[in-house]
Scaffold this active site. Structure first.
Site, PDB file in Angstrom:
ATOM      1  N   ASP A  96     106.183  75.913 108.513  1.00 36.83           N
ATOM      2  CA  ASP A  96     105.908  74.514 108.216  1.00 36.83           C
ATOM      3  C   ASP A  96     104.404  74.305 108.073  1.00 36.83           C
ATOM      4  O   ASP A  96     103.626  74.804 108.904  1.00 36.83           O
ATOM      5  CB  ASP A  96     106.460  73.653 109.364  1.00 36.83           C
ATOM      6  CG  ASP A  96     106.517  72.168 109.044  1.00 36.83           C
ATOM      7  OD1 ASP A  96     105.717  71.697 108.214  1.00 36.83           O
ATOM      8  OD2 ASP A  96     107.358  71.476 109.641  1.00 36.83           O
ATOM      9  N   THR A 136     100.474  64.108  91.662  1.00 38.44           N
ATOM     10  CA  THR A 136     101.367  63.600  90.626  1.00 38.44           C
ATOM     11  C   THR A 136     100.762  62.393  89.933  1.00 38.44           C
ATOM     12  O   THR A 136      99.967  61.651  90.529  1.00 38.44           O
ATOM     13  CB  THR A 136     102.726  63.210  91.251  1.00 38.44           C
ATOM     14  OG1 THR A 136     103.526  62.522  90.295  1.00 38.44           O
ATOM     15  CG2 THR A 136     102.527  62.287  92.452  1.00 38.44           C
ATOM     16  N   ASP A 137     101.180  62.161  88.704  1.00 38.37           N
ATOM     17  CA  ASP A 137     100.745  60.950  88.008  1.00 38.37           C
ATOM     18  C   ASP A 137     101.391  59.697  88.587  1.00 38.37           C
ATOM     19  O   ASP A 137     100.958  58.578  88.295  1.00 38.37           O
ATOM     20  CB  ASP A 137     101.025  61.049  86.508  1.00 38.37           C
ATOM     21  CG  ASP A 137     102.491  61.276  86.164  1.00 38.37           C
ATOM     22  OD1 ASP A 137     103.312  61.440  87.088  1.00 38.37           O
ATOM     23  OD2 ASP A 137     102.820  61.304  84.955  1.00 38.37           O
ATOM     24  N   GLU A 138     102.413  59.861  89.424  1.00 39.82           N
ATOM     25  CA  GLU A 138     103.107  58.694  89.974  1.00 39.82           C
ATOM     26  C   GLU A 138     102.239  57.886  90.942  1.00 39.82           C
ATOM     27  O   GLU A 138     102.570  56.751  91.264  1.00 39.82           O
ATOM     28  CB  GLU A 138     104.413  59.124  90.645  1.00 39.82           C
ATOM     29  CG  GLU A 138     105.407  59.703  89.660  1.00 39.82           C
ATOM     30  CD  GLU A 138     106.778  59.955  90.265  1.00 39.82           C
ATOM     31  OE1 GLU A 138     107.251  59.095  91.031  1.00 39.82           O
ATOM     32  OE2 GLU A 138     107.370  60.999  89.962  1.00 39.82           O
ATOM     33  N   TYR A 197     107.635  58.038  98.151  1.00 42.06           N
ATOM     34  CA  TYR A 197     107.134  59.332  97.680  1.00 42.06           C
ATOM     35  C   TYR A 197     105.734  59.206  97.093  1.00 42.06           C
ATOM     36  O   TYR A 197     104.790  59.868  97.531  1.00 42.06           O
ATOM     37  CB  TYR A 197     108.082  59.932  96.638  1.00 42.06           C
ATOM     38  CG  TYR A 197     107.424  60.983  95.772  1.00 42.06           C
ATOM     39  CD1 TYR A 197     106.824  62.097  96.348  1.00 42.06           C
ATOM     40  CD2 TYR A 197     107.388  60.842  94.383  1.00 42.06           C
ATOM     41  CE1 TYR A 197     106.202  63.052  95.553  1.00 42.06           C
ATOM     42  CE2 TYR A 197     106.772  61.808  93.593  1.00 42.06           C
ATOM     43  CZ  TYR A 197     106.178  62.906  94.179  1.00 42.06           C
ATOM     44  OH  TYR A 197     105.555  63.846  93.398  1.00 42.06           O
ATOM     45  N   LYS A 211     101.978  60.596  98.413  1.00 41.94           N
ATOM     46  CA  LYS A 211     101.138  61.488  97.615  1.00 41.94           C
ATOM     47  C   LYS A 211      99.769  60.855  97.373  1.00 41.94           C
ATOM     48  O   LYS A 211      98.740  61.544  97.409  1.00 41.94           O
ATOM     49  CB  LYS A 211     101.818  61.816  96.281  1.00 41.94           C
ATOM     50  CG  LYS A 211     102.984  62.771  96.398  1.00 41.94           C
ATOM     51  CD  LYS A 211     102.598  64.125  96.989  1.00 41.94           C
ATOM     52  CE  LYS A 211     101.711  64.924  96.061  1.00 41.94           C
ATOM     53  NZ  LYS A 211     101.408  66.281  96.644  1.00 41.94           N
ATOM     54  N   ARG A 237     108.693  59.322  80.294  1.00 43.71           N
ATOM     55  CA  ARG A 237     107.963  60.306  81.081  1.00 43.71           C
ATOM     56  C   ARG A 237     107.174  61.201  80.134  1.00 43.71           C
ATOM     57  O   ARG A 237     107.558  61.417  78.988  1.00 43.71           O
ATOM     58  CB  ARG A 237     108.930  61.147  81.935  1.00 43.71           C
ATOM     59  CG  ARG A 237     109.721  60.309  82.949  1.00 43.71           C
ATOM     60  CD  ARG A 237     108.815  59.670  83.974  1.00 43.71           C
ATOM     61  NE  ARG A 237     109.518  58.832  84.935  1.00 43.71           N
ATOM     62  CZ  ARG A 237     109.557  57.495  84.895  1.00 43.71           C
ATOM     63  NH1 ARG A 237     108.957  56.849  83.880  1.00 43.71           N
ATOM     64  NH2 ARG A 237     110.171  56.817  85.811  1.00 43.71           N
TER      65      ARG A 237
END
Length: 332
Positions: free
Chosen positions: A58, A121-123, A148, A152, A212
């Site tokens: 982990d 991420t682009d999110e 999520y 990030k 997307r």
């Protein structure tokens, strides 16, 4: 940077990166992966034993992380809880892995002076209107929509703070949606492909107008290697391949390439807070570091991806029934 540690290297994008590195460089690679449902040992089959090692553990385990950082030249941090639907159902694992896990890695990088690259991420930027001529750039303000993407975004900010406050030698990349081999069947493209291969109809969220910006996982991998080699410490680079497609067009293309009628799909309940459009401006990466994508033709890349899933049913079949049962409970 001959000894690379790759976190999350048994997952989709991470395993593609490991294969890419071992096939295209002389580096050795150690994968650190917790082996949750998203990790798959079979994704790492056939790798050269003299240059590859798998460590099951982990990224929140500070003792293990410290030991591994002490014997590697650079770390590429792919490990993340990454599925939006799962984050809406149970956000806590996203906080544990994406925030606390990243913190643990950054502290080890700080102690050992290790080169660190953070995959994002682009999110984190939220979404764009369907008719907006703009794309995300490195200057776009963060505006995450889901547990999520918010975790990030938080991990990105931790990396920036550790660079500024402690001099950690880190870079960040924010990439658009990936497709290619080794992607879990809960994700959009492999779910639709494996539905058709299994004799089921694809499922389309809502009207399917959500856009997307698709990039093949090999292009993502080549971009990350370019950033490791040439990237400026403290900088962020956006990775994209000009692959904007709406979900409806992608489903219809999958059906067509598999010899089915383009309208042979079902509409299902839309995802809560479903972002409308992502679009990446990767000009900084291209002009400053000289990177270009190899898969500029989405249809050709999708055909290669379909062929991989057709040829590797033993890889995805064990995941399929449980995944579809979970979606059915959610009306999706």
């Amino acid at each position: 940077m001959s000894r690379l540690l790759v976190t999350g290297g048994a997952g989709f994008i991470g395993s593609n990166f490991v294969h890419y590195v071992l096939n295209n460089t002389d580096h050795s690679v150690t994968v650190l992966d917790k082996m949750t449902y998203a990790g798959n040992r079979a994704s790492l089959d056939g790798l050269p034993a003299d240059r590859f090692e798998l460590v099951v553990g982990d990224i929140q385990d500070a003792t293990l992380v410290d030991e591994l950082f002490g014997r590697h030249d650079a770390v590429v941090h792919y490990a993340a809880e990454s599925h939006n639907d799962n984050s809406l159902h149970d956000p806590r694992p996203f906080l544990d892995t994406n925030i606390i896990g990243t913190y643990t890695l950054l502290e080890a990088a700080r102690k050992h002076g290790t080169r660190f690259h953070h995959i994002s991420t682009d999110e984190v930027y939220g979404d764009l209107e369907l008719d907006d001529p703009e794309r995300f750039t490195e200057q776009t303000p963060y505006n995450p929509s889901s547990p999520y993407s918010s975790t990030k975004a938080g991990s990105d900010l931790l990396v920036r703070a550790w660079v500024r406050s402690f001099g950690v030698k880190a870079t960040i990349s924010n990439c658009s949606n990936n497709y290619g081999p080794y992607q879990h069947v809960e994700k959009f493209i492999p779910r639709q492909i494996t539905n058709v291969l299994g004799g089921e109809r694809p499922k389309l969220y809502g009207t399917g107008e959500n856009v997307r910006d698709w990039i093949h996982a090999n292009d993502h991998s080549s971009a990350v290697l370019t950033i490791l080699d040439k990237g400026v410490i403290g900088e962020t680079y956006l990775i994209g391949a000009d692959g904007e497609k709406n979900n409806k067009d992608v489903v219809e293309l999958i059906l067509t390439q598999l010899g089915q009628s383009a309208d042979a799909y079902d509409h299902v309940n839309d995802r809560p807070g479903h972002d409308l459009r992502y679009a990446i401006d990767s000009s900084k990466l291209r002009t400053e570091l000289g990177w270009t994508p190899a898969f500029s033709d989405f249809e050709a890349g999708l055909a290669d991806t379909i062929a991989w899933y057709r040829d590797n049913e033993s890889w995805w079949k064990p995941q399929k029934a449980a995944t579809e049962a979970k979606y059915q409970e959610q009306g999706q």
